[in-house]
Scaffold this active site. Structure first.
Site, PDB file in Angstrom:
ATOM      1  N   ASP A 231      -6.162  -5.671  -6.616  1.00  0.00           N
ATOM      2  CA  ASP A 231      -5.622  -4.625  -7.487  1.00  0.00           C
ATOM      3  C   ASP A 231      -5.500  -5.106  -8.932  1.00  0.00           C
ATOM      4  OD1 ASP A 231      -5.390  -2.783  -5.514  1.00  0.00           O
ATOM      5  OD2 ASP A 231      -3.274  -3.152  -5.107  1.00  0.00           O
TER       6      ASP A 231
ATOM      7  N   HIS B 103     -51.336  19.455 -11.986  1.00  0.00           N
ATOM      8  CA  HIS B 103     -50.985  18.053 -11.743  1.00  0.00           C
ATOM      9  C   HIS B 103     -52.254  17.241 -11.468  1.00  0.00           C
ATOM     10  CE1 HIS B 103     -46.850  19.395 -11.517  1.00  0.00           C
ATOM     11  NE2 HIS B 103     -46.425  18.168 -11.293  1.00  0.00           N
TER      12      HIS B 103
ATOM     13  N   GLN C 163       0.826  -1.203   0.000  1.00  0.00           N
ATOM     14  CA  GLN C 163       0.000   0.000   0.000  1.00  0.00           C
ATOM     15  C   GLN C 163       0.863   1.257   0.000  1.00  0.00           C
ATOM     16  OE1 GLN C 163      -3.232   0.363  -0.407  1.00  0.00           O
ATOM     17  NE2 GLN C 163      -2.804   2.535  -0.409  1.00  0.00           N
TER      18      GLN C 163
ATOM     19  N   HIS D 228       2.595   3.187  -3.119  1.00  0.00           N
ATOM     20  CA  HIS D 228       1.842   3.955  -4.130  1.00  0.00           C
ATOM     21  C   HIS D 228       2.330   5.389  -4.246  1.00  0.00           C
ATOM     22  CE1 HIS D 228      -1.152   1.407  -5.904  1.00  0.00           C
ATOM     23  NE2 HIS D 228      -1.456   0.881  -4.726  1.00  0.00           N
TER      24      HIS D 228
ATOM     25  N   GLU E 229     -10.401   2.662   2.072  1.00  0.00           N
ATOM     26  CA  GLU E 229     -10.523   2.197   0.686  1.00  0.00           C
ATOM     27  C   GLU E 229     -10.384   0.673   0.651  1.00  0.00           C
ATOM     28  OE1 GLU E 229      -7.232   3.413  -1.676  1.00  0.00           O
ATOM     29  OE2 GLU E 229      -8.201   2.970  -3.597  1.00  0.00           O
ATOM     30  N   HIS E 230      -9.316   0.166   1.282  1.00  0.00           N
ATOM     31  CA  HIS E 230      -9.101  -1.281   1.376  1.00  0.00           C
ATOM     32  C   HIS E 230      -9.095  -1.686   2.841  1.00  0.00           C
ATOM     33  CE1 HIS E 230      -6.683   0.168  -2.149  1.00  0.00           C
ATOM     34  NE2 HIS E 230      -7.352  -0.789  -2.765  1.00  0.00           N
TER      35      HIS E 230
END
Lengths: 428, 428
Positions: free
Chosen positions: A357, A416, A256, A259, A323-324
């Protein structure tokens, strides 16, 4: 190296889950200028910015099918096979997301249904340069084609020879992308939003990118352009107990952190021993990494948290909305059932984040920055609209007429009500 | 009165489908100030703006359950019954949208699935004042409760007595809204985004409103706050052939136009006779309308289009991507199968748009302004996130290991590959 929190109280959670905020103000103005320029001058602006930012004189904005084939030809067969297996699994998982057509009679004679229809034109931004993210092309183009989008176009930055990376070319061909353009940055995003002579205007824009790309997407979204997700640095939370393998956990954590310098990891455990073992493993494994410098920086954003129980750890993870989320615990399935906020969840010792991934089949375009509280990752749905339909019989309308008239009049909307009354009166 | 286009060529479509653009620049600054003030000063700011904009000194920001019950008590029983029937149909249609849990083995030993989980906290903005849109409360709160959202809160503007409209109170009680706040405007939206001492921070904000509300949602969305849909004036396209009832079509057209002076209708037909008959009916029916002045204005934005064939008409409708589409044609189902872009579609002579606005069961919160090309209307999904999960066995990982390693290394991400290698090596 990482910040340590020992048995924090619930009050401290807010502090622990806080992300560094990214300030885009310094580039907002220049990105707005690029957008306005592309809107006004189209391809000419594209060429100007390619020279300015990518240091390349663009001959061809579009990479022809022949060029894609030529570029692919040189690609290593092992990588080709890998890409093919990834496509197979991503297709299998996303194809299963197709919805069944199912009409519902809400009241006798009142039939309503939803149709999932493809967004007609989608544009995918794929970062190139030093790290050509062909995996992201697979994650976006595969569901786009499965959804039935009519035009699937890709923009990716040109290299110095006005070419694109062979793996991106191969992936584009394999998935069946319709057109590929060697254009990068905010100018690519603007081109897909407005269209130029060469690049068609699309209905929705997908894909990650640098800060210029991110800001372009933010600015255009505020004008009503559809985008996939708000962007933020990648992140991972790991919940681990004594059943975990510390070396595996350390490897996931490092995967991780490589990145970017703004990546973040939270390691949550109920065992001081696990904590020590993982940190030891991190120190060992980090030494061999080509991106060690990046990892050393992102480690500073990262935190280890000792909790009293794994359930408490899940509460903290839900507050973080990662996120993960890796659950490397004996009772992984029970803890997974407690997940409330997360992008994608990985259970047990043999489900590393890098599987998701690349090749397990789930999508890797996921909500970061706590957005998992309200946003889903990219899926087949991201490339479709759900349109509602209804067909009402004369008898069906009779049975809901009074309700509609009463509510419309109470809301002050006489016309209406009239649309109902005129129909009901017809045969009375 | 309406602009007429006779047998336009495809080139003219772009001109026909163009909407008037709304310019919010004049209020952006003041709305940004309101947002900053509410973020910094919470309830104090709320009270200030209530005095300034709503001309009311707020005693209670929250409307207690007892107050809701008291307010409801006076509501007409006919309206109560109408609201109850609407809730029943909306519930039936939206409950059917629940997804089945279905694990997929993409490769032997690699199991992936999605769970739909409720967004925990949602905030609904419901316009009050002259037209209390309790129907919108039903359309938002019903799916929110069905989705299982933990906190469903409502903000709606206070009247001069610091109360809210009885129909909104009744609707809130019936659907089971958790908290109701008598707060309107941009300050309400900001309060739900950041939280105040009284109003909780939510994860996603829904609901229509005036320009201040719209701009607040745009500005907050650019900061990553989740919102339902970008906003725009309401609109309707009608495709009619000789099988239609001109009086019905005129009534539908007028029901759309009474929303506001910026509303818009496109009447598309292959019959000059239908055109004449509908316009005659419009002239007759308009006279009785309490909102005639509004209709006279919105008529000016509206267009009638004579087309050679109904199929051509559908092409034009798809290019327009209307919020509402009525197909009043003999072959309504065949034409409906050609729909590519629309919010909600109404088939035949007995499916007026006001049925969907109130009581047939479909949602009335729909994409306007051409957003139907990429956005769906509000549904159960709007209140849920889809989280992916995966559990991989040791054998499963073996079978995708090489693919992941190869791709990771090609993307320059060695630590991603290591997370696989370290696991595979373990027992080799």
């Amino acid at each position: 190296m990482m910040q340590l929190y020992k048995y924090p109280s619930r009050v401290e959670y807010a502090e622990i889950v806080k992300r560094a905020s990214v300030d885009y103000t310094s580039i907002k103005e220049i990105v707005a200028e690029i957008i306005a320029d592309v809107k006004a001058n189209g391809d000419t602006a594209i060429r100007t910015y390619a020279e300015k930012f990518d240091k390349v004189v663009i001959t061809d904005i579009e990479i022809s099918r022949k060029q894609l084939i030529d570029l692919s030809a040189g690609l290593d067969i092992g990588l080709k096979n890998a890409i093919n297996q990834a496509i197979k699994n991503i297709s299998t998982f996303h194809a299963a997301q197709k919805e069944q057509f199912r009409p519902i009679e809400t009241t006798p004679g009142v039939t309503c249904w939803r149709n999932s229809l493809p967004i007609q034109k989608v544009g995918l931004y794929i970062p190139g340069g030093s790290a050509p993210l062909f995996s992201t092309l697979l994650m976006l183009a595969t569901p786009a084609k499965l959804a039935g989008c009519k035009d699937v176009i890709v923009c990716t930055p040109p290299n110095k020879d006005n070419k694109i990376h062979p793996a991106i070319a191969y992936a584009a061909l394999q998935v069946g992308v319709d057109k590929v353009f060697a254009v990068g940055g905010a100018q690519a995003v603007a081109a897909m939003a407005f269209g130029t002579n060469t690049i068609p205007k699309v209905d929705k824009i997908f894909g990650p990118g640098n800060n210029y790309v991110t800001v372009a997407k933010i600015l255009l979204a505020a004008e009503g352009v559809a985008i996939d997700l708000p962007a933020g640095p990648s992140e991972l939370a790991i919940i681990a107990d004594v059943s975990c393998n510390a070396a595996f956990v350390a490897a996931d954590l490092l995967s991780q952190l490589e990145h970017g310098p703004d990546s973040q990891v939270l390691l949550i455990t109920d065992s001081e021993q696990v904590l020590d073992d993982v940190l030891t493993q991190v120190c060992i494994q980090i030494e061999t990494l080509p991106r060690k410098d990046i990892v050393l920086q992102s480690l500073k954003n990262s935190k280890t948290i000792l909790v009293n129980t794994l359930e408490e750890g899940m509460e903290l993870a839900n507050e973080y909305a990662p996120e993960h989320l890796i659950i490397a615990c004996k009772k992984d399935e029970r803890l997974a059932s407690m997940v409330v906020n997360a992008g994608s969840v990985f259970l047990g010792n043999y489900s590393p984040e890098s599987a998701g991934d690349y090749a397990s089949g789930t999508n890797h375009t996921l909500p970061t920055n706590g957005y998992a509280k309200a946003f889903s990752g990219v899926s087949l749905d991201s490339f479709m609209k759900k349109i509602t339909f209804q067909k009402i019989t004369r008898e069906g309308l009779d049975s809901i007429a009074n309700t509609i008239e009463t509510m419309a009049i109470a809301e002050g909307l006489q016309a209406h009500a009239n649309a109902i009354t005129i129909r009901i009166k017809e045969t009375k």
